[in-house]
Design an enzyme around this catalytic site. Structure first.
Site, PDB file in Angstrom:
ATOM      1  N   HIS A 122       0.861  -1.176   0.000  1.00  0.00           N
ATOM      2  CA  HIS A 122       0.000   0.000   0.000  1.00  0.00           C
ATOM      3  C   HIS A 122       0.904   1.234   0.000  1.00  0.00           C
ATOM      4  O   HIS A 122       2.033   1.202   0.494  1.00  0.00           O
ATOM      5  CB  HIS A 122      -0.866  -0.042   1.268  1.00  0.00           C
ATOM      6  CG  HIS A 122      -1.951   0.969   1.325  1.00  0.00           C
ATOM      7  ND1 HIS A 122      -1.719   2.274   1.705  1.00  0.00           N
ATOM      8  CD2 HIS A 122      -3.292   0.877   1.095  1.00  0.00           C
ATOM      9  CE1 HIS A 122      -2.863   2.937   1.698  1.00  0.00           C
ATOM     10  NE2 HIS A 122      -3.830   2.136   1.330  1.00  0.00           N
ATOM     11  N   ASP A 199       2.780  -4.774   8.151  1.00  0.00           N
ATOM     12  CA  ASP A 199       1.552  -3.999   8.010  1.00  0.00           C
ATOM     13  C   ASP A 199       0.380  -4.974   8.063  1.00  0.00           C
ATOM     14  O   ASP A 199       0.147  -5.727   7.122  1.00  0.00           O
ATOM     15  CB  ASP A 199       1.593  -3.235   6.680  1.00  0.00           C
ATOM     16  CG  ASP A 199       0.292  -2.528   6.343  1.00  0.00           C
ATOM     17  OD1 ASP A 199      -0.685  -2.666   7.112  1.00  0.00           O
ATOM     18  OD2 ASP A 199       0.248  -1.838   5.320  1.00  0.00           O
ATOM     19  N   GLN A 202      -4.743  -5.306   6.628  1.00  0.00           N
ATOM     20  CA  GLN A 202      -5.676  -6.162   5.889  1.00  0.00           C
ATOM     21  C   GLN A 202      -5.829  -7.551   6.503  1.00  0.00           C
ATOM     22  O   GLN A 202      -6.721  -8.297   6.117  1.00  0.00           O
ATOM     23  CB  GLN A 202      -5.203  -6.309   4.440  1.00  0.00           C
ATOM     24  CG  GLN A 202      -5.292  -5.046   3.637  1.00  0.00           C
ATOM     25  CD  GLN A 202      -6.717  -4.525   3.494  1.00  0.00           C
ATOM     26  OE1 GLN A 202      -7.662  -5.298   3.382  1.00  0.00           O
ATOM     27  NE2 GLN A 202      -6.869  -3.214   3.520  1.00  0.00           N
ATOM     28  N   LYS A 225     -10.919  -1.568  10.312  1.00  0.00           N
ATOM     29  CA  LYS A 225     -11.035  -2.751   9.463  1.00  0.00           C
ATOM     30  C   LYS A 225     -11.376  -3.993  10.282  1.00  0.00           C
ATOM     31  O   LYS A 225     -11.503  -5.088   9.740  1.00  0.00           O
ATOM     32  CB  LYS A 225      -9.747  -2.963   8.676  1.00  0.00           C
ATOM     33  CG  LYS A 225      -9.449  -1.816   7.706  1.00  0.00           C
ATOM     34  CD  LYS A 225      -8.161  -2.032   6.955  1.00  0.00           C
ATOM     35  CE  LYS A 225      -7.686  -0.767   6.261  1.00  0.00           C
ATOM     36  NZ  LYS A 225      -8.296  -0.542   4.958  1.00  0.00           N
ATOM     37  N   CYS A 363      -4.700   2.311  -3.789  1.00  0.00           N
ATOM     38  CA  CYS A 363      -3.475   2.824  -3.144  1.00  0.00           C
ATOM     39  C   CYS A 363      -2.338   1.815  -3.252  1.00  0.00           C
ATOM     40  O   CYS A 363      -1.525   1.663  -2.334  1.00  0.00           O
ATOM     41  CB  CYS A 363      -3.725   3.188  -1.681  1.00  0.00           C
ATOM     42  SG  CYS A 363      -4.836   4.591  -1.461  1.00  0.00           S
TER      43      CYS A 363
END
Length: 405
Positions: A122, A199, A202, A225, A363
């Site tokens: 991202h 990261d 997600q 999220k 993104c």
């Protein structure tokens, strides 16, 4: 508790509304998840009954708010299996956490040092490191990906040397749904003395990472999220790095003592939590963690994998449709195009039928450049979605194709 899809859907008020006269089919969960009534009630309860600033007041409301906020921190520690609660730093979200780490390493990196990111990041896990390289003279290197949307680990191994100080990879690609082999990536980074940041924006709505087992140095994610509110997230930071990195911001709460001659900083986590935080957001994040764990991540993963399999099979029956991200390890994201039709046009038509999908480069423009496409249509599923909603998506895409061909 038993996985009861209708009972779960009843927890989400927004799922009962209509869009353009059609029942809402919300398939943009990779951008943000919807919120159950339990989390909404938690937010209302905070502002209705014990809204106060934390850590600073001796009065009852302040103590109640402080206790609730720190209980949420402990819930998050337990959920992610961090060794200490103070290794959980509340942030404004994933991007904030990444920039916090990048700012800290700007004081450590030297010209000629190397940092590694992957080709499927991202923008929030690309731009801060480019800025860091410009500031320090460090060199940015990239793990390549292949056509199926998986990282080429053999090429990653070739990039590793004692010059590498940092490795940054997403746990799951937001654009493709690929689950990256982060345990292997972390282990290989540590063998050359590099730190690893993952990261998890997600991943954390789909799987439950064990941070101690992973032995990761930094892990970031966002509440919104994970059925929580926007504007709050966490950065897990190993204690040794928390003691080494300088503060990201100066202000109240992050100090031990202030004089006009010198300021000394507080310990973890307060060293990195300057100013009044998103108190309600942190507390509601804890409520969202409770909600997800009550359903159970095994049940969530099983249901979402069924959705992924069914959606993949049904969409591939549409002539001219191509799915991007076909690796063996995936979560519930289907990113696709139809030959000769712009993804934005498909997204616009399916929206008229009440179906929310995301279109564009998500993104993650380097991924789109790799495939030489302007973007994709992305349908991202959550545990509250149904097979019937997949059918609605497929029928809408067929209609869009007929209208646009």
């Amino acid at each position: 508790m038993p996985f009861n899809i209708q009972k779960i859907r009843n927890d989400f008020p927004i799922l009962s509304r209509k869009v353009n006269g059609y029942p809402l089919v919300y398939l943009d969960n990779a951008a943000t998840s919807q919120k159950p009534q339990q989390v909404i009630d938690c937010i209302v309860d905070y502002y209705s009954n014990y809204n106060a600033n934390i850590h600073r007041g001796v009065h009852t409301l302040s103590q109640e708010a402080t206790d609730a906020y720190e209980v949420a921190r402990h819930k998050i520690q337990t959920h992610f299996n961090a060794k200490e609660a103070y290794e959980i730093i509340f942030t404004a979200g994933t991007t904030h956490g990444i920039n916090l780490v990048a700012n800290g390493f700007s004081e450590i990196l030297e010209k000629g040092d190397e940092i590694i990111v992957s080709a499927m990041e991202h923008h929030s896990n690309i731009v801060p490191w480019q800025m860091l390289c410009e500031k320090t003279g460090a060199i940015l290197k990239v793990i390549p990906m292949n056509e199926e949307g998986s990282l080429v680990i053999e090429e990653y191994e070739k990039l590793l040397s004692n010059k590498v100080k940092l490795v940054f990879v997403n746990h799951i690609s937001n654009a493709l749904g690929t689950i990256n082999p982060i345990a292997e990536i972390i282990e290989k980074a540590h063998k050359v003395g590099a730190a690893a940041l993952i990261d998890g924006a997600q991943s954390c709505s789909h799987i439950k990472p064990d941070l101690q087992k992973l032995d990761v140095d930094f892990y970031v994610t966002s509440a919104h999220k994970m059925c929580g509110p926007t504007g709050v997230g966490i950065l897990y930071m190993k204690e040794k790095w928390g003691n080494r990195l300088p503060p990201y911001q100066g202000g109240g709460e992050m100090i031990a003592e202030v004089t006009f001659e010198k300021t000394t900083y507080a310990g973890l986590p307060h060293k990195f939590e300057a100013g009044t935080p998103n108190i309600c957001g942190g507390i509601a994040f804890g409520a969202a963690i409770d909600y997800l764990n009550a359903i159970g991540f095994e049940a969530i993963e099983k249901h979402e994998n069924e959705l992924l399999k069914y959606a993949t099979e049904q969409l591939l029956e549409i002539e001219g449709l191509k799915i991007y991200g076909t690796g063996p390890d995936k979560t519930s994201v289907v990113s696709f195009n139809i030959e000769g039709i712009h993804p934005y046009d498909i997204g616009t038509i399916v929206d008229k039928l009440g179906i929310a999908v995301r279109t564009g480069h998500h993104c993650a423009q380097p991924i789109m450049d790799f495939y030489k496409i302007p973007g994709t249509v992305r349908a991202s599923f959550a545990f509250y979605n149904t097979l019937e909603e997949v059918d609605a998506l497929v029928n809408a895409v067929k209609k869009a194709k007929m209208m646009l061909s």
